[in-house]
Scaffold this motif. Sequence first.
Motif, PDB file in Angstrom:
ATOM      1  N   PHE A 215       0.851  -1.184   0.000  1.00 44.37           N
ATOM      2  CA  PHE A 215       0.000   0.000   0.000  1.00 44.37           C
ATOM      3  C   PHE A 215       0.890   1.237   0.000  1.00 44.37           C
ATOM      4  O   PHE A 215       1.702   1.434   0.902  1.00 44.37           O
ATOM      5  CB  PHE A 215      -0.923   0.003   1.222  1.00 44.37           C
ATOM      6  CG  PHE A 215      -1.835  -1.197   1.279  1.00 44.37           C
ATOM      7  CD1 PHE A 215      -3.024  -1.214   0.575  1.00 44.37           C
ATOM      8  CD2 PHE A 215      -1.480  -2.311   2.015  1.00 44.37           C
ATOM      9  CE1 PHE A 215      -3.857  -2.317   0.609  1.00 44.37           C
ATOM     10  CE2 PHE A 215      -2.304  -3.426   2.060  1.00 44.37           C
ATOM     11  CZ  PHE A 215      -3.502  -3.432   1.356  1.00 44.37           C
ATOM     12  N   PHE A 216       0.711   2.078  -1.021  1.00 44.81           N
ATOM     13  CA  PHE A 216       1.583   3.230  -1.207  1.00 44.81           C
ATOM     14  C   PHE A 216       0.831   4.553  -1.320  1.00 44.81           C
ATOM     15  O   PHE A 216       1.453   5.610  -1.298  1.00 44.81           O
ATOM     16  CB  PHE A 216       2.425   3.055  -2.482  1.00 44.81           C
ATOM     17  CG  PHE A 216       3.184   1.761  -2.538  1.00 44.81           C
ATOM     18  CD1 PHE A 216       2.730   0.703  -3.303  1.00 44.81           C
ATOM     19  CD2 PHE A 216       4.350   1.606  -1.814  1.00 44.81           C
ATOM     20  CE1 PHE A 216       3.431  -0.492  -3.349  1.00 44.81           C
ATOM     21  CE2 PHE A 216       5.055   0.419  -1.852  1.00 44.81           C
ATOM     22  CZ  PHE A 216       4.593  -0.645  -2.620  1.00 44.81           C
ATOM     23  N   TYR A 217      -0.473   4.530  -1.489  1.00 41.13           N
ATOM     24  CA  TYR A 217      -1.174   5.763  -1.821  1.00 41.13           C
ATOM     25  C   TYR A 217      -1.247   6.721  -0.635  1.00 41.13           C
ATOM     26  O   TYR A 217      -0.975   6.364   0.498  1.00 41.13           O
ATOM     27  CB  TYR A 217      -2.575   5.481  -2.364  1.00 41.13           C
ATOM     28  CG  TYR A 217      -3.467   4.618  -1.505  1.00 41.13           C
ATOM     29  CD1 TYR A 217      -4.166   5.155  -0.433  1.00 41.13           C
ATOM     30  CD2 TYR A 217      -3.654   3.269  -1.789  1.00 41.13           C
ATOM     31  CE1 TYR A 217      -5.007   4.381   0.332  1.00 41.13           C
ATOM     32  CE2 TYR A 217      -4.496   2.480  -1.032  1.00 41.13           C
ATOM     33  CZ  TYR A 217      -5.171   3.037   0.031  1.00 41.13           C
ATOM     34  OH  TYR A 217      -5.986   2.253   0.801  1.00 41.13           O
ATOM     35  N   GLY A 218      -1.574   7.973  -0.962  1.00 36.91           N
ATOM     36  CA  GLY A 218      -1.576   9.019   0.053  1.00 36.91           C
ATOM     37  C   GLY A 218      -0.211   9.640   0.239  1.00 36.91           C
ATOM     38  O   GLY A 218       0.076  10.214   1.282  1.00 36.91           O
ATOM     39  N   ASN A 219       0.661   9.512  -0.773  1.00 30.91           N
ATOM     40  CA  ASN A 219       1.983  10.111  -0.742  1.00 30.91           C
ATOM     41  C   ASN A 219       2.163  10.998  -1.965  1.00 30.91           C
ATOM     42  O   ASN A 219       1.180  11.374  -2.611  1.00 30.91           O
ATOM     43  CB  ASN A 219       3.048   9.007  -0.697  1.00 30.91           C
ATOM     44  CG  ASN A 219       3.136   8.341   0.658  1.00 30.91           C
ATOM     45  OD1 ASN A 219       3.693   8.898   1.597  1.00 30.91           O
ATOM     46  ND2 ASN A 219       2.575   7.135   0.765  1.00 30.91           N
ATOM     47  N   SER A 220       3.393  11.349  -2.295  1.00 29.23           N
ATOM     48  CA  SER A 220       3.674  12.211  -3.448  1.00 29.23           C
ATOM     49  C   SER A 220       4.694  11.556  -4.376  1.00 29.23           C
ATOM     50  O   SER A 220       5.613  12.195  -4.853  1.00 29.23           O
ATOM     51  CB  SER A 220       4.205  13.569  -2.970  1.00 29.23           C
ATOM     52  OG  SER A 220       3.288  14.209  -2.129  1.00 29.23           O
ATOM     53  N   PHE A 221       4.528  10.262  -4.593  1.00 24.81           N
ATOM     54  CA  PHE A 221       5.460   9.563  -5.474  1.00 24.81           C
ATOM     55  C   PHE A 221       5.371  10.121  -6.889  1.00 24.81           C
ATOM     56  O   PHE A 221       4.286  10.342  -7.419  1.00 24.81           O
ATOM     57  CB  PHE A 221       5.165   8.066  -5.484  1.00 24.81           C
ATOM     58  CG  PHE A 221       5.468   7.382  -4.183  1.00 24.81           C
ATOM     59  CD1 PHE A 221       6.760   7.347  -3.701  1.00 24.81           C
ATOM     60  CD2 PHE A 221       4.466   6.786  -3.432  1.00 24.81           C
ATOM     61  CE1 PHE A 221       7.057   6.724  -2.492  1.00 24.81           C
ATOM     62  CE2 PHE A 221       4.745   6.155  -2.240  1.00 24.81           C
ATOM     63  CZ  PHE A 221       6.053   6.128  -1.757  1.00 24.81           C
ATOM     64  N   CYS A 222       6.530  10.344  -7.500  1.00 25.16           N
ATOM     65  CA  CYS A 222       6.565  10.960  -8.819  1.00 25.16           C
ATOM     66  C   CYS A 222       6.653   9.934  -9.937  1.00 25.16           C
ATOM     67  O   CYS A 222       6.458  10.253 -11.097  1.00 25.16           O
ATOM     68  CB  CYS A 222       7.734  11.930  -8.931  1.00 25.16           C
ATOM     69  SG  CYS A 222       9.344  11.129  -8.794  1.00 25.16           S
ATOM     70  N   SER A 223       6.972   8.707  -9.599  1.00 21.95           N
ATOM     71  CA  SER A 223       7.085   7.676 -10.617  1.00 21.95           C
ATOM     72  C   SER A 223       6.525   6.383 -10.059  1.00 21.95           C
ATOM     73  O   SER A 223       7.064   5.825  -9.114  1.00 21.95           O
ATOM     74  CB  SER A 223       8.550   7.481 -11.039  1.00 21.95           C
ATOM     75  OG  SER A 223       8.651   6.468 -12.012  1.00 21.95           O
ATOM     76  N   VAL A 224       5.420   5.933 -10.619  1.00 21.78           N
ATOM     77  CA  VAL A 224       4.724   4.768 -10.114  1.00 21.78           C
ATOM     78  C   VAL A 224       4.728   3.671 -11.164  1.00 21.78           C
ATOM     79  O   VAL A 224       4.180   3.854 -12.245  1.00 21.78           O
ATOM     80  CB  VAL A 224       3.264   5.112  -9.732  1.00 21.78           C
ATOM     81  CG1 VAL A 224       2.549   3.877  -9.241  1.00 21.78           C
ATOM     82  CG2 VAL A 224       3.253   6.196  -8.669  1.00 21.78           C
ATOM     83  N   PRO A 225       5.342   2.526 -10.884  1.00 19.71           N
ATOM     84  CA  PRO A 225       5.332   1.436 -11.857  1.00 19.71           C
ATOM     85  C   PRO A 225       3.915   0.967 -12.160  1.00 19.71           C
ATOM     86  O   PRO A 225       3.009   1.088 -11.321  1.00 19.71           O
ATOM     87  CB  PRO A 225       6.139   0.336 -11.149  1.00 19.71           C
ATOM     88  CG  PRO A 225       6.932   1.054 -10.091  1.00 19.71           C
ATOM     89  CD  PRO A 225       6.095   2.212  -9.673  1.00 19.71           C
ATOM     90  N   GLY A 226       3.725   0.416 -13.338  1.00 16.78           N
ATOM     91  CA  GLY A 226       2.392  -0.021 -13.726  1.00 16.78           C
ATOM     92  C   GLY A 226       1.788  -1.066 -12.817  1.00 16.78           C
ATOM     93  O   GLY A 226       0.582  -1.123 -12.632  1.00 16.78           O
ATOM     94  N   TRP A 227       2.653  -1.875 -12.178  1.00 20.89           N
ATOM     95  CA  TRP A 227       2.129  -2.940 -11.331  1.00 20.89           C
ATOM     96  C   TRP A 227       1.422  -2.426 -10.092  1.00 20.89           C
ATOM     97  O   TRP A 227       0.685  -3.159  -9.453  1.00 20.89           O
ATOM     98  CB  TRP A 227       3.248  -3.896 -10.911  1.00 20.89           C
ATOM     99  CG  TRP A 227       4.488  -3.265 -10.351  1.00 20.89           C
ATOM    100  CD1 TRP A 227       5.666  -3.066 -10.988  1.00 20.89           C
ATOM    101  CD2 TRP A 227       4.674  -2.758  -9.023  1.00 20.89           C
ATOM    102  NE1 TRP A 227       6.583  -2.475 -10.164  1.00 20.89           N
ATOM    103  CE2 TRP A 227       6.009  -2.268  -8.940  1.00 20.89           C
ATOM    104  CE3 TRP A 227       3.864  -2.671  -7.895  1.00 20.89           C
ATOM    105  CZ2 TRP A 227       6.534  -1.704  -7.788  1.00 20.89           C
ATOM    106  CZ3 TRP A 227       4.383  -2.100  -6.746  1.00 20.89           C
ATOM    107  CH2 TRP A 227       5.688  -1.624  -6.695  1.00 20.89           C
ATOM    108  N   CYS A 228       1.641  -1.163  -9.696  1.00 20.82           N
ATOM    109  CA  CYS A 228       1.020  -0.698  -8.458  1.00 20.82           C
ATOM    110  C   CYS A 228      -0.175   0.211  -8.719  1.00 20.82           C
ATOM    111  O   CYS A 228      -0.667   0.845  -7.814  1.00 20.82           O
ATOM    112  CB  CYS A 228       2.030   0.006  -7.566  1.00 20.82           C
ATOM    113  SG  CYS A 228       2.188   1.757  -7.844  1.00 20.82           S
ATOM    114  N   ASN A 229      -0.662   0.251  -9.952  1.00 17.60           N
ATOM    115  CA  ASN A 229      -1.792   1.133 -10.244  1.00 17.60           C
ATOM    116  C   ASN A 229      -3.009   0.815  -9.391  1.00 17.60           C
ATOM    117  O   ASN A 229      -3.791   1.688  -9.045  1.00 17.60           O
ATOM    118  CB  ASN A 229      -2.168   1.047 -11.723  1.00 17.60           C
ATOM    119  CG  ASN A 229      -1.182   1.813 -12.601  1.00 17.60           C
ATOM    120  OD1 ASN A 229      -0.379   2.574 -12.096  1.00 17.60           O
ATOM    121  ND2 ASN A 229      -1.254   1.586 -13.903  1.00 17.60           N
ATOM    122  N   GLU A 230      -3.182  -0.474  -9.052  1.00 16.12           N
ATOM    123  CA  GLU A 230      -4.363  -0.833  -8.267  1.00 16.12           C
ATOM    124  C   GLU A 230      -4.256  -0.344  -6.830  1.00 16.12           C
ATOM    125  O   GLU A 230      -5.227  -0.360  -6.094  1.00 16.12           O
ATOM    126  CB  GLU A 230      -4.569  -2.359  -8.272  1.00 16.12           C
ATOM    127  CG  GLU A 230      -3.536  -3.135  -7.458  1.00 16.12           C
ATOM    128  CD  GLU A 230      -2.290  -3.474  -8.258  1.00 16.12           C
ATOM    129  OE1 GLU A 230      -1.553  -4.380  -7.822  1.00 16.12           O
ATOM    130  OE2 GLU A 230      -2.061  -2.859  -9.308  1.00 16.12           O
TER     131      GLU A 230
END
Length: 408
Positions: free
Chosen positions: A271-286
Amino acid sequence: MRSLQTWRSQLNQLTGSIPAEFGDILELQELNLGFNKLTGAIPSELGNCLSLRSLSLGQNNSSHHDGLNGTLPASFTNLRQLETLDLSGGELSGPIPPSWVSLANMRRMSMAYNKLEGPIPNGGWTRLEDLILSHNNLTSTIPRTFTKSITLKILDLGYNRLQSSIPLDFGTNPFLEELYLSHNSFAGIFPDLWVNATSLRVLHLDGNNLEGTLSASLSSLPRLVDLNVSSNRLDGTLPAIPPLTSIDVRANFLSGAIPDIYGSLPASQRFFYGNSFCSVPGWCNENCDDQECVPSSSSSSSSSSLYLSSSSNSVSTSSTSSLSLSSLISSSTSSSSASTLTYISISTATPETTTLTTSSSTSTSTPTSTSTSTSTSISSSSSSSSSFSTSSYLSSSFASSSSSTTGT
């Protein structure tokens, strides 16, 4: 009955209170009345059972019974042979008697899910291996006894009202295996030295007020498989921690790229959301909110991502160049740029940060929607402004249409 050594009546439907007559069984070594429907106070007479090694009275509650209540008997100080104590899942209240620290043979103690309050006693319990006091109303700080313990393997103090900072000694304790300090009031800087916590498998510090960065020394822990630091105030980048099988960093201020090493984890364990990541791999879109994470455009050589901070009113690219929003709008309509810019996508990454993504194409002269790209047009009230802020962005109107594309 006076010579009885073991009494086990767990997992039944026993009701009523615990008979004080148990205190007359002087040679009793094990008493297990857990998982019943017993109520009332714990009889102080149990303190007469000087041979008692294991006492399990936990989980005596149901939807119609609140379980055991009252305070913890001070008479338990006499139980010098006691090794296991389970009083979890009741309505016990009041403080933990300071005299209990004299129970030198105590190895496992669970009093979770009660209403205990006050500080945790310091000192003693030198043989303690598992201490579970979560879901109470305990206050003050973590006793130094636990941070320096060479026997303690599991420490669960989550969901209390403990405060101060996380003791640095935890990061140098080679014996501790599981540490749960979730949902307290811990503040200060996230400990930056974990290299000696070589036995640590589980680290849960979520729901506090920790600041600073996630220490790269976490990557050196050979057994760490479960990390939860969500709902804090951590910033900086996310380190790659190879052994992890579960990671939760939601609701922080982390930035940079999400390491690809986490792509092998099940979606339900990352779980990564709620941050300010500038580059998100396609595998974590969900796992990523589109308003917080912008998919990387590295697959297309003609696309780039720009990030705007409302405090600086400027847009910066990964190459650290910057320009104002008005300049961006002007460049999109100039003759030299109109042949390549196909869309501008705006999304809010955090309450203070707005993300703009642009993509290049040679098939259109203005920012419009095509069959192979996503377009977002900005209203005239926004595009004519000489400055830009989050509030003005939220009040501006824009329309967007999207379809499948590559490199976005």
